[in-house]
Every structure is written in C-alpha cells, then in structure tokens.
Write an enzyme that holds these catalytic residues in place. Structure first.
Site, mmCIF file in Angstrom:
data_model
loop_
_atom_site.group_PDB
_atom_site.id
_atom_site.type_symbol
_atom_site.label_atom_id
_atom_site.label_comp_id
_atom_site.label_asym_id
_atom_site.label_seq_id
_atom_site.Cartn_x
_atom_site.Cartn_y
_atom_site.Cartn_z
ATOM 1 N N ARG A 260 27.810 -92.105 -61.024
ATOM 2 C CA ARG A 260 27.460 -91.311 -62.136
ATOM 3 C C ARG A 260 28.321 -90.797 -63.008
ATOM 4 O O ARG A 260 29.617 -90.162 -62.447
ATOM 5 C CB ARG A 260 26.371 -90.327 -61.939
ATOM 6 C CG ARG A 260 26.000 -89.255 -63.003
ATOM 7 C CD ARG A 260 24.861 -88.246 -62.640
ATOM 8 N NE ARG A 260 25.092 -87.727 -61.472
ATOM 9 C CZ ARG A 260 24.129 -86.981 -60.923
ATOM 10 N NH1 ARG A 260 22.923 -87.086 -61.322
ATOM 11 N NH2 ARG A 260 24.258 -86.396 -59.655
ATOM 12 N N LYS B 207 15.969 -88.243 -62.351
ATOM 13 C CA LYS B 207 14.943 -86.904 -63.094
ATOM 14 C C LYS B 207 15.659 -86.469 -64.555
ATOM 15 O O LYS B 207 15.240 -86.639 -65.377
ATOM 16 C CB LYS B 207 15.200 -85.803 -62.217
ATOM 17 C CG LYS B 207 14.666 -85.724 -60.902
ATOM 18 C CD LYS B 207 14.371 -84.795 -60.103
ATOM 19 C CE LYS B 207 15.815 -84.379 -59.661
ATOM 20 N NZ LYS B 207 16.512 -85.192 -58.734
ATOM 21 N N ARG C 111 12.300 -76.128 -55.837
ATOM 22 C CA ARG C 111 12.619 -76.940 -54.890
ATOM 23 C C ARG C 111 12.709 -76.754 -53.411
ATOM 24 O O ARG C 111 13.240 -77.206 -52.315
ATOM 25 C CB ARG C 111 14.466 -77.033 -54.980
ATOM 26 C CG ARG C 111 15.148 -78.269 -55.397
ATOM 27 C CD ARG C 111 16.627 -77.908 -55.589
ATOM 28 N NE ARG C 111 17.313 -79.160 -55.562
ATOM 29 C CZ ARG C 111 17.881 -79.534 -56.701
ATOM 30 N NH1 ARG C 111 17.351 -79.177 -57.770
ATOM 31 N NH2 ARG C 111 18.647 -80.673 -56.512
ATOM 32 N N ARG D 65 30.809 -85.195 -61.475
ATOM 33 C CA ARG D 65 30.412 -84.153 -61.129
ATOM 34 C C ARG D 65 30.832 -83.898 -59.518
ATOM 35 O O ARG D 65 31.280 -84.930 -58.773
ATOM 36 C CB ARG D 65 28.921 -84.056 -60.827
ATOM 37 C CG ARG D 65 27.959 -83.655 -61.856
ATOM 38 C CD ARG D 65 26.671 -83.578 -61.924
ATOM 39 N NE ARG D 65 25.854 -83.255 -60.836
ATOM 40 C CZ ARG D 65 24.767 -83.123 -60.490
ATOM 41 N NH1 ARG D 65 23.966 -83.622 -61.617
ATOM 42 N NH2 ARG D 65 24.056 -82.844 -59.385
ATOM 43 N N ARG E 157 22.993 -83.366 -49.592
ATOM 44 C CA ARG E 157 21.735 -83.109 -50.686
ATOM 45 C C ARG E 157 20.521 -83.675 -50.270
ATOM 46 O O ARG E 157 19.584 -83.506 -50.246
ATOM 47 C CB ARG E 157 22.297 -83.623 -52.126
ATOM 48 C CG ARG E 157 23.323 -82.529 -52.617
ATOM 49 C CD ARG E 157 24.031 -83.182 -53.776
ATOM 50 N NE ARG E 157 23.484 -83.443 -54.877
ATOM 51 C CZ ARG E 157 23.678 -84.315 -55.875
ATOM 52 N NH1 ARG E 157 25.145 -84.735 -55.785
ATOM 53 N NH2 ARG E 157 23.035 -84.431 -57.087
#
Ligand code: AP5
Length: 210
Positions: A127, A13, A88, A155, A166
């Site tokens: 990431r 996203k 969400r 992160r 998640r």
C-alpha cells in the site's frame, strides 16, 4: 444513513469508504486517519497513540471512544456517517450504542468486508497513500500514476511484522463485535476479494441503498 465498515487490516475499508461516501453524501470518519493526523500534529493524543500504532497494537479505549463520539456529534454527521475502524472492541461498540441511544439515534448497517488472512500481508506491504489527495494505491493491485509516485507515503505500521500483529489484534479484539452486531440484526457480510469495483457493487447491494 449511519453505518460502520468492519474488516481486517487491508480488507479495503478505506478504499471502499471513499467510494461509498461519495455515493451516499455522508462523511467518512476513520479513527485511523484521525489518529495519524494527531500523530503528525504532535498533539498530546497523538503522542499517546503513536507507540501503540507503530507496533500494530490498539490505542486504548479510553483515548479512542471520546475522540470518535465527539466526531460523530459534529454538524456534518447529523444526517449520517460512515465509520471506518471504529468500533474495534466490544467496549467501543457498547459506548457507541449508548451515545447513539442517548441522542435518539440508531445504526442502520454494519458491513463486514471479508478477506482471508493469507491475502492481507501482500495488500498491506504494497500500500502507498497520496498525502495530497488521500487516494490509496497499491504497487501491484492498483498502481499509482507516474506523476504522483515521488510523493507517496508508506505507513509506518505497514511492515510485515506490524501487519501480523494487527491481524492478531483483529481476531482477538475486533472479531468479537461481529456476533454483537449479528445479534442486533444489522450485520451484512461482503466478500472483499475481487476488483474494488466488484466489492463496491456487492456493498451497495448488501446495504440496500443505491
Ligand atoms: P486503521 O487506519 O483503521 O487501519 P486498519 O483497520 O488496520 O485498516 P487499514 O487502513 O490498514 O486497511 P483498509 O481496510 O482501510 O484497507 P485499504 O483500503 O487501505 O488503523 C490503524 C491503527 O490505528 C490501528 O492499528 C490502531 O493502532 C489505531 N486505531 C485506529 N482505530 C482504532 C480504534 N477504533 N481503536 C483502537 N485503535 C485504533 O486497502 C489496503 C491495500 O489493499 C491498498 O493498497 C489498496 O489499494 C489494496 N486494495 C483495496 N481493495 C483491494 C481489492 N479489492 N483487491 C486488491 N487490493 C485491494
């Protein structure tokens, strides 16, 4: 153009939003980025959000809804916006509809980027983000240039454990907004597997805006 990008964690996203807002000249509004900025600044909202985020849980609707609605009311979003990570939950989707209806506006599109769970953990744990430019890299799929490697950020919720939490939250709490937008006739589904360029082209085609 007023649109939403939806998809599981790591679907791409943020990667795709950066490309599309450049093309469509609308602001990228990411509730994840807003919450991370609040955590970094140590605001009251950030202190409340931090514990939920690090565990891969959702920040309560009572915190997020006001923050997101206030942001889309800003002058730079008058002509349109791309929401990433909001709504969400079903209550968030309903609150957004109410706020937009009250303002005499409506959503144009909701793009769902579909990526199988089996690919997500690798995408998330690899990431790295550049805090200076905001560019999102991946150690294998989109390797960073050597001159930026030392400043890249991993992160705190990009561990395998938080990623799995998640994913569970995504399927339990966020997936129910998909039929909601399907019923409104504004959902388009886009395959998120392939090169980022391929996914961008699929999104542009699905959205019907060159
Ligand atoms: P948020 O920041 O929104 O995280 P997320 O939805 O879990 O999404 P990600 O940012 O992890 O992934 P992405 O889809 O943007 O993928 P990316 O492009 O980076 O939210 C974080 C937390 O904040 C939540 O867990 C929650 O606690 C809280 N929060 C936020 N909004 C909330 C809300 N509305 N309500 C309640 N709580 C909220 O790509 C991932 C990796 O894959 C990158 O390394 C990238 O280089 C790579 N990649 C991208 N595209 C491809 C491709 N096509 N092929 C291979 N690799 C690719």
């Amino acid at each position: 153009m007023r649109m939403i990008l939806v998809g599981p964690p790591g679907a791409g996203k943020g990667t795709q939003a950066a490309r599309l807002v450049d093309r469509y000249k609308i602001p990228h509004i990411s509730t994840g980025d807003m919450l991370r900025a609040a955590v970094k600044e140590g605001t009251a909202l950030g202190r409340e959000a931090e514990g939920y985020m690090s565990q891969g849980a959702l920040v309560p609707d009572s915190v997020v809804i006001g923050m997101a609605i206030e942001r889309i009311s800003q002058p730079d979003a008058v002509e349109g916006f791309m929401l990433d990570g909001f709504p969400r939950t079903r209550p968030q989707a309903e609150a957004l509809d109410e706020a937009m209806t009250a303002a005499g506006l409506s959503l144009d599109s909701v793009a769902l980027i579909e990526v199988d769970d089996s690919l997500i953990v690798d995408r998330i744990t690899g990431r790295r983000s550049d805090p200076e430019t905001g560019v999102i890299y991946h150690l294998v799929f989109n390797p960073p240039p050597p001159d930026v490697v030392d400043r890249l950020v991993h992160r705190s919720d990009d561990t395998e454990e938080a990623c799995r939490a998640r994913l569970v939250k995504y399927h339990n709490d966020t997936a129910p907004i998909i039929p909601y937008y399907e019923e409104h006739g504004i959902l388009c589904r886009v395959d998120g597997v392939g090169s980022p360029n391929e996914v961008t082209e699929r999104l542009v085609t699905a959205l019907g805006h060159e």
